[in-house]
Design a protein around this motif. Structure first.
Motif, PDB file in Angstrom:
ATOM      1  N   GLU A 167       0.216 -24.480   8.469  1.00 36.79           N
ATOM      2  CA  GLU A 167       1.572 -24.148   8.047  1.00 36.79           C
ATOM      3  C   GLU A 167       2.579 -24.365   9.162  1.00 36.79           C
ATOM      4  O   GLU A 167       3.719 -24.765   8.919  1.00 36.79           O
ATOM      5  N   LEU A 170       3.466 -27.896   9.138  1.00 38.79           N
ATOM      6  CA  LEU A 170       4.329 -28.160   7.988  1.00 38.79           C
ATOM      7  C   LEU A 170       5.749 -27.694   8.268  1.00 38.79           C
ATOM      8  O   LEU A 170       6.723 -28.385   7.946  1.00 38.79           O
ATOM      9  N   ASP A 171       5.888 -26.527   8.885  1.00 39.79           N
ATOM     10  CA  ASP A 171       7.226 -26.018   9.204  1.00 39.79           C
ATOM     11  C   ASP A 171       8.005 -27.016  10.049  1.00 39.79           C
ATOM     12  O   ASP A 171       9.197 -27.248   9.832  1.00 39.79           O
ATOM     13  N   TYR A 174       8.989 -29.969   7.897  1.00 44.18           N
ATOM     14  CA  TYR A 174      10.010 -29.526   6.940  1.00 44.18           C
ATOM     15  C   TYR A 174      11.369 -29.473   7.626  1.00 44.18           C
ATOM     16  O   TYR A 174      12.366 -29.978   7.111  1.00 44.18           O
ATOM     17  N   GLY A 204       4.042 -25.293  -4.983  1.00 41.02           N
ATOM     18  CA  GLY A 204       4.305 -25.102  -3.563  1.00 41.02           C
ATOM     19  C   GLY A 204       5.075 -23.834  -3.294  1.00 41.02           C
ATOM     20  O   GLY A 204       5.422 -23.079  -4.201  1.00 41.02           O
ATOM     21  N   LYS A 411       7.743 -27.571   0.346  1.00 40.52           N
ATOM     22  CA  LYS A 411       6.495 -27.223   1.029  1.00 40.52           C
ATOM     23  C   LYS A 411       5.413 -27.131  -0.041  1.00 40.52           C
ATOM     24  O   LYS A 411       5.415 -26.210  -0.851  1.00 40.52           O
ATOM     25  N   GLY A 437       3.597 -31.560   2.580  1.00 40.66           N
ATOM     26  CA  GLY A 437       4.974 -31.379   2.136  1.00 40.66           C
ATOM     27  C   GLY A 437       5.418 -32.643   1.428  1.00 40.66           C
ATOM     28  O   GLY A 437       4.865 -33.712   1.687  1.00 40.66           O
TER      29      GLY A 437
END
Length: 579
Positions: A167, A170-171, A174, A204, A411, A437
């Motif tokens: 995550e 991914l953050d 993003y 998501g 996400k 994502g």
RNA sequence: CGGGGUGUGGCGCAGCUGGCAGCGCGCGGCGUUUGGGACGCUGAGGUCGGAGGUUCGAAUCCUCUCACCCCGACCA
């Protein structure tokens, strides 16, 4: 480009049935033509603009580490069956069989394909993170297309997909996309806001939409005037009043003739709307009867209600269905109903002694209280935020604006990688699903939205960054005057040599025709030469946005144009606050 | 999918109480014009969305159908 040979001509009158300015102007300017409902051809002028938008997208995606690839527009249905969307997505996905009787689909997005590629190519944490994207045709058989390129069935989308270990990765991706999208839309000259949004069919955990403000927008965004809050109306919240401490009073029936609406009821009893309870009835896709209760001063948000109930779809219940559960249309309340899923908004929970229907014509109940007089299956926020309601952060009255969604970011998490088995091994040899994502921008919609925001009564006003050509060059004068043509020919060559993109109106039309077409097509700078200007050895220069012209000697045209272009481009660098 | 509307030349439209398919713009030719959508003359271009029916005769009336647009439902 010499206009005498340009494929696609301008129209004095647009087809009578077009509504949006962008639709009308792009048709009139010879930029696109309809082929069917929600299906358009881009003519050379329009294609140049869209190509420039896509190039800006490409540059900004590459700048955050994107790798461009290309995935197919026809997919075997098996992949979509694996993800579960073959059955979840409705008729907007076109399904067909190939000659071998295999189920196929037309691409409406590419999560499944990327995930399939990832499970083949990615094995190790050492290969992550990754960011891939393509610019490819999508087909979505929408129930209703409208508004030219704003909402179409076939369109070109840049969709990118991030692949990460966790995550936290991914953050980062993003946020990178968020920044890249802001730069892309600034470079295109769009005014936009970023709002929180529903994840819809993508699934998501989080989603934001990039919304260009426009009176023709199909979405409504709620904005805090202090900048504390911005959300799509589908998910927007507002600050609730604290629960009332008023003690419950005994319930009693009251006769209320002809009060089938909340407004009529409040007027009849001379009480505020906020002291009434409103019942709204739906039939869920699962077949359940959904009985929603909300305070009379608020409206139901169906997206929130779907989430609160887990229903994929809701349709208004018929009078027969309402009576079948023991309620009465116009006089409904949850008191005494059966076989219904009762969903209560927080406003009703927190407001005692409401007036609600008695489930018989002409009567209501005073002092109805949740928990005492009826039970809820779900208590949730199912209220629609609206203009004037307090900002959930600072309490200031919210603004509501119409907007066009030009981009969004999701996400996805492991929703697709887990189902399709796209996993990697970490340093300890443990297998994990890839964290994903997905991020989309419709290039045609961006183009049309720019026109919505940048036009006047004469035509389009392209931002220099995406204009089909930088300069409209006009030769004015009669066929027997060789001077203007010769001078314009020379300027054309000189501008081209200086890498200025020129649309040269070398047609034999009169001045008025050329002026009007130049305004309509909307190139940022107009350069004209005629016997009148040549008598002084000059050309006329006029920015599309300016009301006044300037005259410069012929040999200063190229550097002056270059300066003007640079000045026009400066606010469109993509940097925050450059505008 | 519900409601409304429109289909006649490339575009905009008229014709619709049945009787030679028209107008403006655009397009070709000739001439006159030439700084904000010129003018004259002369041409080309139409299965009147499609099918069936009524009729001596249908763009026009009837039935069915298709396409497109708008509102709503729906919708990265």
């Amino acid at each position: 480009m010499r206009m005498s040979h340009l494929f696609g001509r301008t129209l004095r009158e647009a087809p009578g049935d077009v509504e949006l300015p962008s639709h009308r102007l792009m048709l009139r300017a010879g930029m696109m033509r309809p082929l069917g409902a929600g299906i358009y051809s881009l003519l050379p002028l329009g294609f140049r603009v869209v190509t420039k938008v896509e190039q800006i997208i490409r540059e900004e995606l590459n700048a955050i580490g994107g790798q461009e690839l290309l995935m197919p527009v026809v997919h075997p249905a098996d992949l979509w069956k694996e993800s579960g969307r073959y059955d979840n997505v409705g008729p907007e996905m076109t399904r067909f069989k190939d000659r071998g009787d295999r189920d196929m689909v037309l691409a409406m997005t590419h999560e499944e394909i990327v995930t399939d590629l990832a499970r083949q190519e990615i094995n190790s944490y050492r290969q992550l993170p990754q960011l891939v994207y393509h610019i490819q045709t999508k087909w979505r058989d929408e129930p209703r297309s409208r508004g030219g390129l704003i909402r179409v069935r076939e369109f070109t989308m840049k969709d990118s997909y991030s692949l990460d270990r966790d995550e936290a990765g991914l953050d980062v991706q993003y946020r990178n996309h968020w920044g890249a999208y802001e730069r892309i839309f600034r470079r295109c000259g769009l005014r936009f806001v970023v709002v929180g949004a529903d994840t819809g069919m993508m699934g998501g955990s989080a989603s934001h939409e990039f919304m260009a403000l426009s009176e023709y927008g199909e979405d409504i965004v709620l904005l805090c005037p202090n900048g504390d809050y911005a959300d799509n109306r589908e998910v927007a919240t507002f600050r609730r009043e604290p629960a009332s401490t008023e003690p419950p009073r005994p319930m009693e029936e009251v006769e209320t003739p002809d009060t089938t609406t909340i407004r009529a009821l409040a007027d009849y009893l001379d009480i505020p709307l906020a002291k009434t309870g409103k019942a709204v009835f739906f039939k869920g896709d699962s077949g359940r009867f959904i009985f929603a209760v909300i305070r009379g001063d608020l409206e139901i948000n169906e997206t929130k209600l779907r989430k609160a109930t887990g229903e994929l779809g809701l349709t208004p219940a018929t009078a027969e269905e309402i009576r079948a559960i023991g309620a009465e249309p116009g006089y409904g309340s949850p008191v005494g109903v059966r076989d219904a899923t009762i969903v209560v908004d927080e406003s009703v929970r927190d407001t005692p002694n409401l007036v609600a229907g008695a489930n018989r014509v002409g009567w209501h109940l005073m002092n109805v209280n949740l928990g005492r007089d009826y039970q809820a299956d779900v208590v949730a926020d199912i209220a629609a935020a609206d203009a004037g309601l307090p900002c959930p952060v600072c309490g200031a009255p919210l603004d509501a604006e119409r907007a066009i969604e030009v981009g969004n970011i999701f996400k996805l998490g492991t929703r697709y990688s887990a189902m399709l088995g796209a996993t990697y091994l970490d340093a300890e040899g443990q297998s994990h699903p890839i964290v994903m994502g997905s991020y989309g921008i419709g290039s045609g919609r961006v183009t049309a939205t720019v026109v919505e925001q940048h036009h006047d009564d004469k035509g389009i006003i392209w931002p220099v960054t995406i204009a089909p050509y930088h300069v409209s060059l006009l030769s004015l004068g009669g066929a027997d005057e060789s001077g203007p043509v010769e001078a314009a020919d020379k300027l054309y060559d000189a501008l081209l040599s200086a890498d200025v993109e020129v649309l040269y109106d070398d047609r034999t039309d009169r001045a008025g025709v050329k002026f009007n077409d130049a305004d309509l097509i909307g190139c940022p700078i107009r350069v004209s030469v005629s016997a009148r200007t040549l008598a002084r050895g000059e050309a006329e220069l006029k920015p599309r946005v300016a009301s006044e012209s300037t005259f410069v000697p012929l040999d200063e045209v190229v550097p002056t144009v270059q300066q003007m272009l640079a000045a026009l481009a400066a606010p469109l660098s993509g940097e925050p606050g450059a505008e």
